[in-house]
Write a protein that holds these residues in place. Structure first.
Motif, PDB file in Angstrom:
ATOM      1  N   ARG A  10       0.835  -1.217   0.000  1.00  0.00           N
ATOM      2  CA  ARG A  10       0.000   0.000   0.000  1.00  0.00           C
ATOM      3  C   ARG A  10       0.863   1.259   0.000  1.00  0.00           C
ATOM      4  O   ARG A  10       0.567   2.222  -0.720  1.00  0.00           O
ATOM      5  CB  ARG A  10      -0.942   0.023   1.207  1.00  0.00           C
ATOM      6  CG  ARG A  10      -2.099  -0.940   1.113  1.00  0.00           C
ATOM      7  CD  ARG A  10      -3.146  -0.685   2.188  1.00  0.00           C
ATOM      8  NE  ARG A  10      -2.609  -0.583   3.530  1.00  0.00           N
ATOM      9  CZ  ARG A  10      -2.379  -1.604   4.336  1.00  0.00           C
ATOM     10  NH1 ARG A  10      -2.642  -2.832   3.938  1.00  0.00           N
ATOM     11  NH2 ARG A  10      -1.892  -1.409   5.546  1.00  0.00           N
ATOM     12  N   ALA A  11       1.929   1.259   0.791  1.00  0.00           N
ATOM     13  CA  ALA A  11       2.811   2.424   0.857  1.00  0.00           C
ATOM     14  C   ALA A  11       3.481   2.682  -0.484  1.00  0.00           C
ATOM     15  O   ALA A  11       3.569   3.832  -0.933  1.00  0.00           O
ATOM     16  CB  ALA A  11       3.855   2.224   1.956  1.00  0.00           C
ATOM     17  N   GLU A  12       3.931   1.620  -1.134  1.00  0.00           N
ATOM     18  CA  GLU A  12       4.581   1.779  -2.435  1.00  0.00           C
ATOM     19  C   GLU A  12       3.573   2.253  -3.482  1.00  0.00           C
ATOM     20  O   GLU A  12       3.890   3.084  -4.338  1.00  0.00           O
ATOM     21  CB  GLU A  12       5.254   0.477  -2.872  1.00  0.00           C
ATOM     22  CG  GLU A  12       6.177   0.614  -4.053  1.00  0.00           C
ATOM     23  CD  GLU A  12       7.331   1.579  -3.823  1.00  0.00           C
ATOM     24  OE1 GLU A  12       7.700   2.274  -4.790  1.00  0.00           O
ATOM     25  OE2 GLU A  12       7.871   1.651  -2.700  1.00  0.00           O
ATOM     26  N   MET A  13       2.359   1.745  -3.409  1.00  0.00           N
ATOM     27  CA  MET A  13       1.309   2.209  -4.318  1.00  0.00           C
ATOM     28  C   MET A  13       1.080   3.708  -4.127  1.00  0.00           C
ATOM     29  O   MET A  13       0.961   4.450  -5.110  1.00  0.00           O
ATOM     30  CB  MET A  13       0.005   1.441  -4.065  1.00  0.00           C
ATOM     31  CG  MET A  13       0.023   0.004  -4.520  1.00  0.00           C
ATOM     32  SD  MET A  13      -1.443  -0.923  -3.976  1.00  0.00           S
ATOM     33  CE  MET A  13      -2.736  -0.094  -4.912  1.00  0.00           C
ATOM     34  N   ALA A  14       1.031   4.148  -2.887  1.00  0.00           N
ATOM     35  CA  ALA A  14       0.806   5.567  -2.593  1.00  0.00           C
ATOM     36  C   ALA A  14       1.974   6.421  -3.074  1.00  0.00           C
ATOM     37  O   ALA A  14       1.767   7.483  -3.666  1.00  0.00           O
ATOM     38  CB  ALA A  14       0.567   5.762  -1.099  1.00  0.00           C
ATOM     39  N   ARG A  15       3.201   5.964  -2.811  1.00  0.00           N
ATOM     40  CA  ARG A  15       4.385   6.717  -3.244  1.00  0.00           C
ATOM     41  C   ARG A  15       4.381   6.929  -4.756  1.00  0.00           C
ATOM     42  O   ARG A  15       4.758   7.983  -5.244  1.00  0.00           O
ATOM     43  CB  ARG A  15       5.673   5.993  -2.837  1.00  0.00           C
ATOM     44  CG  ARG A  15       6.080   6.209  -1.391  1.00  0.00           C
ATOM     45  CD  ARG A  15       7.482   5.691  -1.133  1.00  0.00           C
ATOM     46  NE  ARG A  15       7.553   4.250  -1.077  1.00  0.00           N
ATOM     47  CZ  ARG A  15       7.315   3.504  -0.002  1.00  0.00           C
ATOM     48  NH1 ARG A  15       6.972   4.081   1.137  1.00  0.00           N
ATOM     49  NH2 ARG A  15       7.426   2.194  -0.046  1.00  0.00           N
TER      50      ARG A  15
END
Length: 90
Positions: A17-22
């Motif tokens: 999720r964090a990588e998707m957001a970044r």
């Protein structure tokens, strides 16, 4: 799998999720580039089910990273959140 804030599986979901957001990549974008359906991907990124190695590898490829890096980041986060880390910080 039952979600638990301290399991590696849920931390892996969090890293995805964090990588998707970044990268500002949404679920629809990942679904279009992987073999996962929207429901399958949602279940995995929300921690209801764990990613298989193959699924994580597909998602990581689309995100421009590797499954190893995602797992490593999740493991580092797990170690940082462990009670032993709290004791050494005190």
């Amino acid at each position: 799998m039952k979600p638990n804030a301290f399991t590696v599986d849920t931390l892996i979901s969090g890293e995805v999720r964090a990588e998707m957001a970044r990268q500002k990549i949404g679920v629809i974008d990942l679904v279009a580039e992987t073999s996962l359906t929207r429901n399958q991907l949602n279940d995995r990124i929300n921690g209801r089910y764990q990613f298989s190695f193959g699924e994580l590898d597909e998602v990581a490829r689309v995100l421009g990273t590797s499954s190893i890096k995602i797992i490593q980041s999740a493991r580092e986060r797990a170690e940082a959140q462990s009670p032993a880390a709290d004791r050494t910080a005190a």
